[in-house]
Design a protein around this motif. Sequence first.
Motif, PDB file in Angstrom:
ATOM      1  N   PHE A 412      -5.928 -16.124   9.357  1.00  0.00           N
ATOM      2  CA  PHE A 412      -6.428 -15.984  10.722  1.00  0.00           C
ATOM      3  C   PHE A 412      -5.750 -15.852  11.947  1.00  0.00           C
ATOM      4  CE2 PHE A 412     -10.893 -18.474  10.420  1.00  0.00           C
ATOM      5  CZ  PHE A 412     -11.302 -17.312   9.427  1.00  0.00           C
ATOM      6  N   CYS A 413      -4.248 -15.887  11.577  1.00  0.00           N
ATOM      7  CA  CYS A 413      -3.372 -15.426  12.540  1.00  0.00           C
ATOM      8  C   CYS A 413      -3.040 -13.990  12.539  1.00  0.00           C
ATOM      9  CB  CYS A 413      -1.906 -16.408  12.228  1.00  0.00           C
ATOM     10  SG  CYS A 413      -1.931 -18.225  12.570  1.00  0.00           S
ATOM     11  N   ALA A 414      -2.732 -13.509  13.622  1.00  0.00           N
ATOM     12  CA  ALA A 414      -2.332 -11.903  13.807  1.00  0.00           C
ATOM     13  C   ALA A 414      -1.043 -11.920  13.132  1.00  0.00           C
ATOM     14  CB  ALA A 414      -2.630 -11.689  15.251  1.00  0.00           C
ATOM     15  N   SER A 415      -0.732 -10.529  12.630  1.00  0.00           N
ATOM     16  CA  SER A 415       0.674 -10.403  11.988  1.00  0.00           C
ATOM     17  C   SER A 415       0.731  -8.886  12.268  1.00  0.00           C
ATOM     18  CB  SER A 415       0.441 -10.758  10.512  1.00  0.00           C
ATOM     19  OG  SER A 415       1.750 -10.413   9.818  1.00  0.00           O
ATOM     20  N   PRO A 416       2.032  -8.493  12.412  1.00  0.00           N
ATOM     21  CA  PRO A 416       2.485  -7.134  12.417  1.00  0.00           C
ATOM     22  C   PRO A 416       2.436  -6.269  11.186  1.00  0.00           C
ATOM     23  CG  PRO A 416       4.425  -8.162  12.607  1.00  0.00           C
ATOM     24  CD  PRO A 416       3.323  -9.427  12.504  1.00  0.00           C
ATOM     25  N   ASP A 417       2.373  -7.236  10.004  1.00  0.00           N
ATOM     26  CA  ASP A 417       2.190  -6.612   8.550  1.00  0.00           C
ATOM     27  C   ASP A 417       1.085  -5.895   8.247  1.00  0.00           C
ATOM     28  OD1 ASP A 417       3.634  -6.568   5.757  1.00  0.00           O
ATOM     29  OD2 ASP A 417       1.775  -7.560   5.688  1.00  0.00           O
ATOM     30  N   LYS A 421      -2.749  -7.690   8.048  1.00  0.00           N
ATOM     31  CA  LYS A 421      -3.907  -7.283   9.124  1.00  0.00           C
ATOM     32  C   LYS A 421      -5.250  -6.923   8.172  1.00  0.00           C
ATOM     33  CE  LYS A 421      -1.251  -5.256  12.706  1.00  0.00           C
ATOM     34  NZ  LYS A 421      -0.972  -3.934  13.396  1.00  0.00           N
ATOM     35  N   GLU A 422      -5.050  -6.185   6.987  1.00  0.00           N
ATOM     36  CA  GLU A 422      -6.098  -5.822   6.236  1.00  0.00           C
ATOM     37  C   GLU A 422      -6.743  -6.903   5.690  1.00  0.00           C
ATOM     38  OE1 GLU A 422      -7.503  -3.045   5.621  1.00  0.00           O
ATOM     39  OE2 GLU A 422      -6.014  -1.754   6.909  1.00  0.00           O
ATOM     40  N   MET A 423      -6.089  -8.115   5.276  1.00  0.00           N
ATOM     41  CA  MET A 423      -6.777  -9.349   4.930  1.00  0.00           C
ATOM     42  C   MET A 423      -7.381 -10.035   5.969  1.00  0.00           C
ATOM     43  SD  MET A 423      -6.446 -11.366   2.125  1.00  0.00           S
ATOM     44  CE  MET A 423      -6.928 -12.918   1.410  1.00  0.00           C
ATOM     45  N   ARG A 424      -6.793  -9.865   7.072  1.00  0.00           N
ATOM     46  CA  ARG A 424      -7.690 -10.557   8.186  1.00  0.00           C
ATOM     47  C   ARG A 424      -8.920 -10.114   8.475  1.00  0.00           C
ATOM     48  NH1 ARG A 424      -5.862 -10.930  14.373  1.00  0.00           N
ATOM     49  NH2 ARG A 424      -6.703 -12.756  14.846  1.00  0.00           N
ATOM     50  N   GLU A 425      -8.796  -8.590   8.459  1.00  0.00           N
ATOM     51  CA  GLU A 425     -10.108  -7.833   8.650  1.00  0.00           C
ATOM     52  C   GLU A 425     -11.068  -7.950   7.270  1.00  0.00           C
ATOM     53  OE1 GLU A 425     -12.649  -5.464  10.713  1.00  0.00           O
ATOM     54  OE2 GLU A 425     -10.557  -5.967  11.591  1.00  0.00           O
ATOM     55  N   GLY A 466     -10.678  -6.535   0.078  1.00  0.00           N
ATOM     56  CA  GLY A 466      -9.906  -5.708   1.063  1.00  0.00           C
ATOM     57  C   GLY A 466      -9.239  -4.562   0.280  1.00  0.00           C
ATOM     58  N   VAL A 467      -8.787  -4.860  -0.938  1.00  0.00           N
ATOM     59  CA  VAL A 467      -8.437  -3.853  -1.576  1.00  0.00           C
ATOM     60  C   VAL A 467      -9.376  -2.686  -1.965  1.00  0.00           C
ATOM     61  CG1 VAL A 467      -7.072  -2.965  -3.922  1.00  0.00           C
ATOM     62  CG2 VAL A 467      -6.584  -5.183  -2.801  1.00  0.00           C
ATOM     63  N   GLY A 468     -10.462  -3.110  -2.317  1.00  0.00           N
ATOM     64  CA  GLY A 468     -11.694  -1.924  -2.603  1.00  0.00           C
ATOM     65  C   GLY A 468     -11.723  -1.248  -1.084  1.00  0.00           C
ATOM     66  N   ARG A 469     -11.949  -1.650  -0.061  1.00  0.00           N
ATOM     67  CA  ARG A 469     -11.951  -0.978   1.290  1.00  0.00           C
ATOM     68  C   ARG A 469     -10.997  -0.062   1.446  1.00  0.00           C
ATOM     69  NH1 ARG A 469     -13.461  -3.989   6.158  1.00  0.00           N
ATOM     70  NH2 ARG A 469     -11.163  -4.177   6.422  1.00  0.00           N
ATOM     71  N   LEU A 470      -9.814  -0.377   0.868  1.00  0.00           N
ATOM     72  CA  LEU A 470      -8.590   0.635   1.168  1.00  0.00           C
ATOM     73  C   LEU A 470      -8.388   1.673   0.336  1.00  0.00           C
ATOM     74  CD1 LEU A 470      -5.808  -2.004   1.530  1.00  0.00           C
ATOM     75  CD2 LEU A 470      -6.139  -0.335   3.044  1.00  0.00           C
ATOM     76  N   LEU A 471      -9.193   1.558  -0.925  1.00  0.00           N
ATOM     77  CA  LEU A 471      -9.164   2.638  -1.996  1.00  0.00           C
ATOM     78  C   LEU A 471     -10.548   3.669  -1.893  1.00  0.00           C
ATOM     79  CD1 LEU A 471      -7.934   0.765  -5.053  1.00  0.00           C
ATOM     80  CD2 LEU A 471      -6.466   2.013  -3.267  1.00  0.00           C
TER      81      LEU A 471
END
Length: 523
Positions: A412-417, A421-425, A466-471
């Motif tokens: 839940f914490c924001a990250s520049p990585d 970010k994708e994991m949070r979303e 999250g990976v599926g959304r990326l691909l």
Amino acid sequence: MEEHLLYGSILAVLLGFVFAYALFFKRNDGVCDAEKSANTTTAVARECGSRIGDGDDADVIIVGAGVAGAALAHTLGKDGRRVHVIERDLTEPDRIVGELLQPGGYLKLIELGLEDCVEEIDAQRVFGYALFKDGKSTRLSYPLEKFHSDVSGRSFHNGRFIQRMREKAATLSNVQLEQGTVTSLLEENGTIKGVQYKTKTGEEMNAYAPLTIVCDGCFSNLRRNLCSPKVEVPSSFVGLILENCQLPHANHGHVILADPSPILFYPISSTEIRCLVDVPGQKVPSVSNGQMATYLKTVVAPQIPPELLDAFIATVDKGKIRTMSNRSMPAAPHPTPGALLMGDAFNMRHPLTGGGMTVALSDIVVLRNLLRPLADMNDASTLCKYLESFYTLRKPVASTINTLAGALYKVFCASPDQARKEMREACFDYLSLGGVFSEGPVSLLSGLNPRPLSLVAHFFAVAIFGVGRLLLPFPSPKRMWIGARLISSASGIIFPIIKAEGVRQMFFPATVPAYYRAPPSSC
């Protein structure tokens, strides 16, 4: 990264042992045959307790009368034990955490006969959470359909709840509550015989009992004798109480996935809403010189739902701001004859998920069931060996809530990585799907389904989602690389927490010898 991918492959092996794990629940449904013969064993305990009561010593000394200590005092006293509780300050506590009891914790409260302690304190019923991110929101309800209508979460002023439990414990003639400060444990040949403490008037006293249970909270000065404390302080909470406003979703906790870290809102009375702003790191802006007020107005306020903004600003302007360090500490006990650790003195997790009281109350149920068959607790070494099973039997609830709290906070914490970010979303969107995608994680969060395998399965389902959304619709080398890093990041979040909890006790408790300990012979 290679190590985390290796951990991911190990996950598949862990899931293959689900049948071995199921054996635990078969045993845990009737943990310690004591529950089946509760009437007879409790009667024996009362008989022995009355005999010990003729002397000067107690059966059990409890250090601390917070949530864990007060609930434990009433529970053991009701079973006929003579209990001496020593608490540093018996006035009503004033804290900014320990205010949300999950439904699983409320069920434990019922099991302990303490459910009336949430009455007459203006406690509010809680039916789930509302999650906010970048202007979007979703509501997550507790899966309460199979339970009595009274079962839900409860939120309240922590001090009022504790005072109710203290008062109820004090109504038992065999429970003595005393204000005093315990300075040390009394040890003889490696066995804890009792405690040394200073009374309210400053007089130094010794108290003796076959079993001393230390529940003196997160700042415990006694736990170093009984465990290997590895305390981490990932963040601090800034606490405020908002008045004259309404939550967007009544009777729900609200979690805002803000930058840099989450903000919580939940009701603590019919007219008050608790706001907890998480500030990462061990340092927070100063309250006294106005830095905190500036931070709250410039960084936090723009991310708050409009319904709460005016009340938030008004509270900041009044200067009623408090801070508290958030601590986490895995349970790493040193089994010691004559003594036991419980509550925050024993085990802590990030308070984001509000699971601390649920773990404490669940631990008390486990300990009560273990002690019920015992009429004589004077053989310290035998009792210590028997109570080693406590550390295994508590694991399903404790490890699930601990792991979820640590993992969710990092997600839940924001990250520049970009992978984080994708994991949070992905987490927000996965929960927003509803059905089994939200019901499963919420049942874990609420303590209604304390199954570590289910937790791991949902956590990696979020990562795979999250990976599926990326691909999709078309993978690219960059997106494939981010996806691989997302899996690695997810593994790097959850596996260290699982390692600290203990893989064997968490997933394969039936393989731990202490799990099968039988009660020693009674008096």
